[in-house]
Scaffold this motif. Structure first.
Motif, PDB file in Angstrom:
ATOM      1  N   CYS A 166       1.911   2.044   4.068  1.00 41.69           N
ATOM      2  CA  CYS A 166       2.207   0.969   5.017  1.00 41.69           C
ATOM      3  C   CYS A 166       2.643  -0.262   4.227  1.00 41.69           C
ATOM      4  O   CYS A 166       2.679  -0.229   3.009  1.00 41.69           O
ATOM      5  CB  CYS A 166       0.973   0.649   5.879  1.00 41.69           C
ATOM      6  SG  CYS A 166      -0.428   0.028   4.932  1.00 41.69           S
ATOM      7  N   CYS A 215      -3.081   1.904   7.940  1.00 43.73           N
ATOM      8  CA  CYS A 215      -4.170   2.094   6.970  1.00 43.73           C
ATOM      9  C   CYS A 215      -5.536   2.088   7.661  1.00 43.73           C
ATOM     10  O   CYS A 215      -6.534   2.477   7.054  1.00 43.73           O
ATOM     11  CB  CYS A 215      -4.083   1.097   5.814  1.00 43.73           C
ATOM     12  SG  CYS A 215      -3.986  -0.625   6.263  1.00 43.73           S
ATOM     13  N   LYS A 256       0.819  -1.213   0.000  1.00 42.55           N
ATOM     14  CA  LYS A 256       0.000   0.000   0.000  1.00 42.55           C
ATOM     15  C   LYS A 256       0.858   1.270   0.000  1.00 42.55           C
ATOM     16  O   LYS A 256       2.083   1.209   0.079  1.00 42.55           O
ATOM     17  CB  LYS A 256      -0.931  -0.027   1.216  1.00 42.55           C
ATOM     18  CG  LYS A 256      -2.049  -1.070   1.113  1.00 42.55           C
ATOM     19  CD  LYS A 256      -3.029  -0.925   2.270  1.00 42.55           C
ATOM     20  CE  LYS A 256      -4.132  -1.976   2.188  1.00 42.55           C
ATOM     21  NZ  LYS A 256      -5.077  -1.860   3.329  1.00 42.55           N
ATOM     22  N   CYS A 306       1.111  -3.221   4.068  1.00 37.58           N
ATOM     23  CA  CYS A 306       0.047  -4.201   3.802  1.00 37.58           C
ATOM     24  C   CYS A 306       0.026  -4.567   2.316  1.00 37.58           C
ATOM     25  O   CYS A 306       0.255  -3.714   1.464  1.00 37.58           O
ATOM     26  CB  CYS A 306      -1.311  -3.620   4.177  1.00 37.58           C
ATOM     27  SG  CYS A 306      -1.530  -3.436   5.947  1.00 37.58           S
ATOM     28  N   VAL A 357      -4.878  -5.270   6.561  1.00 38.69           N
ATOM     29  CA  VAL A 357      -4.969  -3.979   7.255  1.00 38.69           C
ATOM     30  C   VAL A 357      -3.963  -3.945   8.405  1.00 38.69           C
ATOM     31  O   VAL A 357      -3.520  -4.984   8.889  1.00 38.69           O
ATOM     32  CB  VAL A 357      -6.392  -3.729   7.819  1.00 38.69           C
ATOM     33  CG1 VAL A 357      -7.390  -3.526   6.704  1.00 38.69           C
ATOM     34  CG2 VAL A 357      -6.830  -4.869   8.721  1.00 38.69           C
ATOM     35  N   CYS A 358      -3.614  -2.709   8.804  1.00 41.32           N
ATOM     36  CA  CYS A 358      -2.693  -2.534   9.932  1.00 41.32           C
ATOM     37  C   CYS A 358      -3.042  -1.197  10.582  1.00 41.32           C
ATOM     38  O   CYS A 358      -3.889  -0.466  10.080  1.00 41.32           O
ATOM     39  CB  CYS A 358      -1.238  -2.559   9.430  1.00 41.32           C
ATOM     40  SG  CYS A 358      -0.776  -1.062   8.537  1.00 41.32           S
TER      41      CYS A 358
END
Ligand SMILES: [Zn+2]
Length: 499
Positions: free
Chosen positions: A37, A55, A34, A39, A51-52
């Motif tokens: 990040c 994001c 992304k 991901c 997701v993290c």
């Protein structure tokens, strides 16, 4: 103000009004991770599995810009003849949306990475230069799913779910300057531009540019002013136009609609409109927000982007052959005219024709089948040429069978139709339907003799020197063989038998 139901016919609208178009294209970049990040960007993962904290916009998380996404954007900017900023910043675009967890989107505002370029497009052998205002980077939002209703829309749904896998996927937005002076070509220029841009992005290997999957999305601006007026008209912005064909149709519809509004003495409303694939029309959406509604400000959590001049030159040197250069090279290899090449390119058929030639067809034959018979089928079905259920290799084989005299053009069209209907490979279709040209002389001689015997009056005319009457006998031979006779050979045989 209510919507007018009438439209002004296209040619009539263009006789009195001059259109100006503009295009904003959103491109999903094909980076592995992304924008801010680590991901993955993999399509089709379990909802909310990629997701993290970054994001998801959790407090205290810090974004870091994706170097590959910046490099891809510079590639695009260079290929579009843009200047590359030596220093620029990301900005926060503040608005609330349920599928946007941070309540702001990180984008670029007054400091885009690439500015002031151009892309040439050829329409009917004429070149139109489309100015590029800016190319900037931003992140995508998540996706809402409305459950329980019949339409999948929020109205009538029982509840909604949100998938944040897409939140933070890198997007590039390519914005053109207003394109004036295209006259009646405007819809085709719009389509040709998006086609050219798509091919360019594909050549740059920065995106898979699949319009039908949303990795290339287009907003189309159209305005109309009376011919000779000193100012441009008020523009509308038609959102999410999802195919090349729809780009052309959306501009065309807006021209016909806006002409009716102006003819009725009303003002065109500056607004966002939605294009409807099924009816080919547009209807109003929310009215256009002013830019300041978003309260942009520089993103405080990210350092500025300052691409090193040497790095930019490295990227420039690594650019692949671009579509315009490729088109010129193929044109000289194939020996086709400007008009023929721009027709291939505008029909989105360049790769198809190239693959067909690579599979053994003559360039003029590959062009003929894709732009003739197959384009007709695609048009009737309302789809792109590339979506037809026929491969370049199959078209090349049909073309080979024609060249070898095993099929004539008429039979070849039947074979293509059968392939499109799912009846299999060309040779299998010819076999199963018994379509091969009758070139076996003994079978043909029998038919020719039968036709001669049945038409004594025509035979008498030919013997009296009226050789044009051969055509009548030939017609009967073709009819008797259901189009499968080799016409040249049949004509020879008729003349031989009557000599
Ligand atoms: Zn993440």
């Amino acid at each position: 103000m209510s919507e007018l139901a009438e439209l002004v016919p296209y040619d009539e609208a263009l006789s009195r009004y001059e259109p100006v178009i503009g295009l904003e294209t959103h491109v999903e970049l094909g980076t592995a991770t992304k924008m801010f990040c680590g991901c993955p960007t993999t399509f089709g993962l379990e909802p909310n599995s990629a997701v993290c904290p970054v994001c998801l916009g959790l407090p205290g998380s810090l974004p870091v810009a994706n170097r590959a996404a910046i490099e891809y954007t510079i590639r695009i900017g260079l290929a579009l003849n843009c200047s590359i900023a030596t220093w620029c910043r990301f900005a926060r675009k503040n608005y609330f949306y349920p599928d946007m967890p941070k309540d702001f989107q990180i984008s670029q505002y007054d400091e885009p990475l690439c500015t002031d370029g151009w892309l040439d497009v050829a329409v009917d052998g004429q070149i139109f230069r489309v100015g590029i205002e800016r190319v900037h980077l931003e992140e995508d939002t998540g996706k809402s799913l409305h459950m329980g209703g019949a339409t999948g829309r929020i109205h009538g749904a029982d509840y909604s779910l949100v998938d944040y896998n897409r939140a933070g996927i890198p997007l590039v937005e390519v914005v053109t300057k207003p394109v004036a002076g295209t006259g009646s070509h405007a819809p085709v220029v719009a389509r040709a531009y998006v086609t050219e841009l798509r091919d360019l992005l594909r050549a740059l290997q920065v995106s898979d540019v699949r319009m039908e999957e949303g990795s290339l999305r287009c907003d189309v601006n159209t305005s109309l002013a009376p011919r000779g007026a000193s100012e441009w008209g008020t523009r509308t912005e038609t959102k999410n136009v999802n195919s090349l064909r729809s780009v052309e149709r959306a501009v065309r519809f807006e021209i016909e609609r806006q002409a009716a509004v102006l003819d009725a003495g009303q003002q065109v409303v500056q607004e966002t409109r939605h294009f409807h694939e099924d009816h080919g029309n547009t209807t109003p959406g929310r009215s256009k927000e002013e830019a300041q509604d978003y309260r942009y400000f520089p993103e405080p959590d990210l350092v500025p982007v300052a691409p090193d001049a040497q790095w930019v030159e490295q990227i420039r040197a690594s650019l692949p052959e671009l579509p315009a250069a490729r088109l010129a090279r193929l044109q000289s290899q194939w020996g086709l005219s400007d008009l023929e090449m721009s027709a291939i390119s505008n029909a989105g058929a360049l790769m198809l024709v190239e693959s067909t030639v690579a599979a053994g067809a003559a360039p003029s034959d590959a062009r003929k089948w894709w732009l003739g018979e197959l384009a007709r089928h695609a048009n009737e079905a309302g789809i792109e040429l590339s979506e037809l259920a026929v491969t370049p290799a199959q078209v090349a084989r049909v073309s080979e069978l024609v060249k070898a005299g095993a099929l004539n053009d008429k039979l070849a069209r039947v074979v293509l139709e059968a392939i499109l209907a799912g009846e299999g490979e060309p040779d299998a279709v010819v076999e199963a339907r018994g379509l091969a040209v009758v070139s076996d002389d003994s079978a043909l001689v029998q038919t020719v003799d039968a036709v001669i015997a049945a038409n004594p009056d025509v035979v008498a005319k030919i013997r009296a020197g009226k050789t044009a009457a051969v055509g009548a006998l030939l017609g009967d031979v073709m009819k008797a063989t259901r189009g499968r006779a080799d016409a040249t050979r049949a004509r020879e045989l008729i003349l031989q038998r009557l000599a």
